[in-house]
Design a protein around this motif. Structure first.
Motif, mmCIF file in Angstrom:
data_model
loop_
_atom_site.group_PDB
_atom_site.id
_atom_site.type_symbol
_atom_site.label_atom_id
_atom_site.label_comp_id
_atom_site.label_asym_id
_atom_site.label_seq_id
_atom_site.Cartn_x
_atom_site.Cartn_y
_atom_site.Cartn_z
ATOM 1 N N ASP A 121 3.348 -6.673 3.834
ATOM 2 C CA ASP A 121 2.865 -6.926 5.069
ATOM 3 C C ASP A 121 1.350 -7.458 5.256
ATOM 4 O O ASP A 121 0.688 -7.050 4.438
ATOM 5 C CB ASP A 121 3.057 -5.531 5.829
ATOM 6 N N GLY A 122 1.269 -8.206 6.025
ATOM 7 C CA GLY A 122 -0.142 -8.961 6.318
ATOM 8 C C GLY A 122 -1.246 -7.644 6.467
ATOM 9 O O GLY A 122 -2.516 -7.668 6.120
ATOM 10 N N GLU A 123 -0.830 -6.520 7.406
ATOM 11 C CA GLU A 123 -1.764 -5.718 7.596
ATOM 12 C C GLU A 123 -2.254 -4.911 6.615
ATOM 13 O O GLU A 123 -3.190 -4.327 6.296
ATOM 14 C CB GLU A 123 -1.238 -4.812 8.748
ATOM 15 N N ASP A 124 -1.141 -4.840 5.494
ATOM 16 C CA ASP A 124 -1.491 -3.835 4.335
ATOM 17 C C ASP A 124 -2.750 -4.526 3.440
ATOM 18 O O ASP A 124 -3.545 -3.747 2.609
ATOM 19 C CB ASP A 124 -0.152 -3.760 3.334
ATOM 20 N N ILE A 125 -2.596 -6.000 3.360
ATOM 21 C CA ILE A 125 -3.774 -6.475 2.609
ATOM 22 C C ILE A 125 -4.934 -6.378 3.245
ATOM 23 O O ILE A 125 -6.018 -6.413 2.332
ATOM 24 C CB ILE A 125 -3.245 -8.236 2.553
ATOM 25 N N ALA A 126 -5.177 -6.065 4.388
ATOM 26 C CA ALA A 126 -6.476 -5.979 4.819
ATOM 27 C C ALA A 126 -6.941 -4.795 4.492
ATOM 28 O O ALA A 126 -8.533 -4.320 4.742
ATOM 29 C CB ALA A 126 -6.466 -6.046 6.454
ATOM 30 N N ASP A 127 -6.348 -3.662 4.214
ATOM 31 C CA ASP A 127 -6.737 -2.279 3.851
ATOM 32 C C ASP A 127 -7.695 -2.366 2.425
ATOM 33 O O ASP A 127 -7.503 -3.099 1.765
ATOM 34 C CB ASP A 127 -5.680 -1.415 3.475
ATOM 35 N N PRO A 128 -8.789 -1.669 2.706
ATOM 36 C CA PRO A 128 -9.649 -1.655 1.404
ATOM 37 C C PRO A 128 -9.254 -1.328 0.338
ATOM 38 O O PRO A 128 -9.423 -1.687 -0.809
ATOM 39 C CB PRO A 128 -10.773 -0.608 1.749
ATOM 40 N N THR A 129 -8.077 -0.451 0.359
ATOM 41 C CA THR A 129 -7.483 0.178 -0.800
ATOM 42 C C THR A 129 -6.333 -0.710 -1.500
ATOM 43 O O THR A 129 -5.626 -0.544 -2.471
ATOM 44 C CB THR A 129 -7.044 1.580 -0.983
ATOM 45 N N ALA A 130 -6.098 -1.984 -0.563
ATOM 46 C CA ALA A 130 -4.899 -2.789 -0.907
ATOM 47 C C ALA A 130 -4.773 -3.354 -2.401
ATOM 48 O O ALA A 130 -3.853 -3.491 -3.128
ATOM 49 C CB ALA A 130 -4.519 -3.651 0.104
ATOM 50 N N LEU A 131 -6.052 -3.764 -2.722
ATOM 51 C CA LEU A 131 -6.220 -4.679 -3.811
ATOM 52 C C LEU A 131 -5.711 -3.560 -5.192
ATOM 53 O O LEU A 131 -5.059 -4.006 -6.050
ATOM 54 C CB LEU A 131 -7.764 -4.880 -4.019
ATOM 55 N N ASP A 132 -6.241 -2.482 -5.241
ATOM 56 C CA ASP A 132 -5.689 -1.520 -6.289
ATOM 57 C C ASP A 132 -4.318 -1.269 -6.198
ATOM 58 O O ASP A 132 -3.692 -1.076 -7.197
ATOM 59 C CB ASP A 132 -6.474 -0.042 -6.094
ATOM 60 N N ARG A 133 -3.778 -1.007 -4.955
ATOM 61 C CA ARG A 133 -2.261 -0.618 -5.007
ATOM 62 C C ARG A 133 -1.505 -1.973 -5.367
ATOM 63 O O ARG A 133 -0.330 -1.774 -6.056
ATOM 64 C CB ARG A 133 -1.797 -0.214 -3.655
ATOM 65 N N LEU A 134 -1.926 -3.235 -4.991
ATOM 66 C CA LEU A 134 -1.322 -4.364 -5.199
ATOM 67 C C LEU A 134 -1.472 -4.710 -6.641
ATOM 68 O O LEU A 134 -0.261 -5.088 -7.067
ATOM 69 C CB LEU A 134 -2.046 -5.551 -4.297
ATOM 70 N N ARG A 135 -2.380 -4.464 -7.463
ATOM 71 C CA ARG A 135 -2.719 -4.615 -8.794
ATOM 72 C C ARG A 135 -1.440 -3.528 -9.548
ATOM 73 O O ARG A 135 -0.989 -4.106 -10.373
ATOM 74 C CB ARG A 135 -4.209 -4.420 -9.230
ATOM 75 N N ALA A 136 -1.654 -2.423 -9.020
ATOM 76 C CA ALA A 136 -0.710 -1.601 -9.944
ATOM 77 C C ALA A 136 0.882 -1.966 -9.675
ATOM 78 O O ALA A 136 1.672 -1.938 -10.539
ATOM 79 C CB ALA A 136 -0.898 -0.205 -9.188
ATOM 80 N N GLN A 137 1.165 -2.515 -8.462
ATOM 81 C CA GLN A 137 2.436 -2.692 -8.146
ATOM 82 C C GLN A 137 2.671 -3.954 -9.155
ATOM 83 O O GLN A 137 4.013 -4.266 -9.596
ATOM 84 C CB GLN A 137 2.736 -2.962 -6.895
#
Length: 162
Positions: A121-137
């Protein structure tokens, strides 16, 4: 004075407990201490050895190798009528021995990552912690798509929202 005589004739209240609970507690503490000492002395409970050198990484035998993935562009929902997209540049850390195997799985890797990224979701990417979660996934997806031993780490070289 009759009251004073009655008070002295009354039996004194008995103390409860006595020395028995105290003695049982001391015996139990000694037994636990002796058991712990026996377990440590015989190696049942490991203790750190101060004379051992620290564990070092095997950098001489397994130097890292990197496989650069082609840039990935993911369309995001429009914001204020303006289209947006996420651009990613990724690098997979592996060993020199596994590099050819990782390169040969390039299409499988891109398919796995694109499938994951399209569902975000586009809103999830704007979250400051999104990069860490995205990298882990993404790292988890990579390890599922190819041999888990082949992927040491996933490096995000570029992460731009346009």
């Amino acid at each position: 004075m009759a009251d004073a005589a009655e008070e002295t004739d009354a039996p004194a209240p008995k103390k409860k407990g006595g020395i028995l609970p105290l003695a049982l507690g001391a015996v139990a503490a000694l037994a636990l201490g002796a058991g712990a000492a026996y377990a440590v002395r015989n190696g049942i409970i490991p203790t750190p050895d101060k004379t051992e050198p620290p564990i070092e990484k095997k950098t001489e035998t397994d130097p890292p190798a990197f496989y650069e993935l082609p840039a990935i562009a993911v369309p995001l929902p429009a914001e204020n009528g303006r289209p947006r997209q996420l651009r990613l540049a990724l690098s997979i850390e592996t060993t020199a021995d596994q590099l050819l195997d990782v390169e040969s799985q390039g299409p499988r890797i891109l398919d796995s990552l694109n499938t994951l990224l399209r569902a975000i979701d586009g809103e999830d990417i704007a979250d400051p912690t999104a990069l860490d979660r995205l990298r882990a996934q993404m790292l988890r997806r990579l390890r599922l798509a190819i041999h888990p031993e082949a992927v040491r780490d996933l490096l995000i070289v570029e992460y731009v929202i346009l």
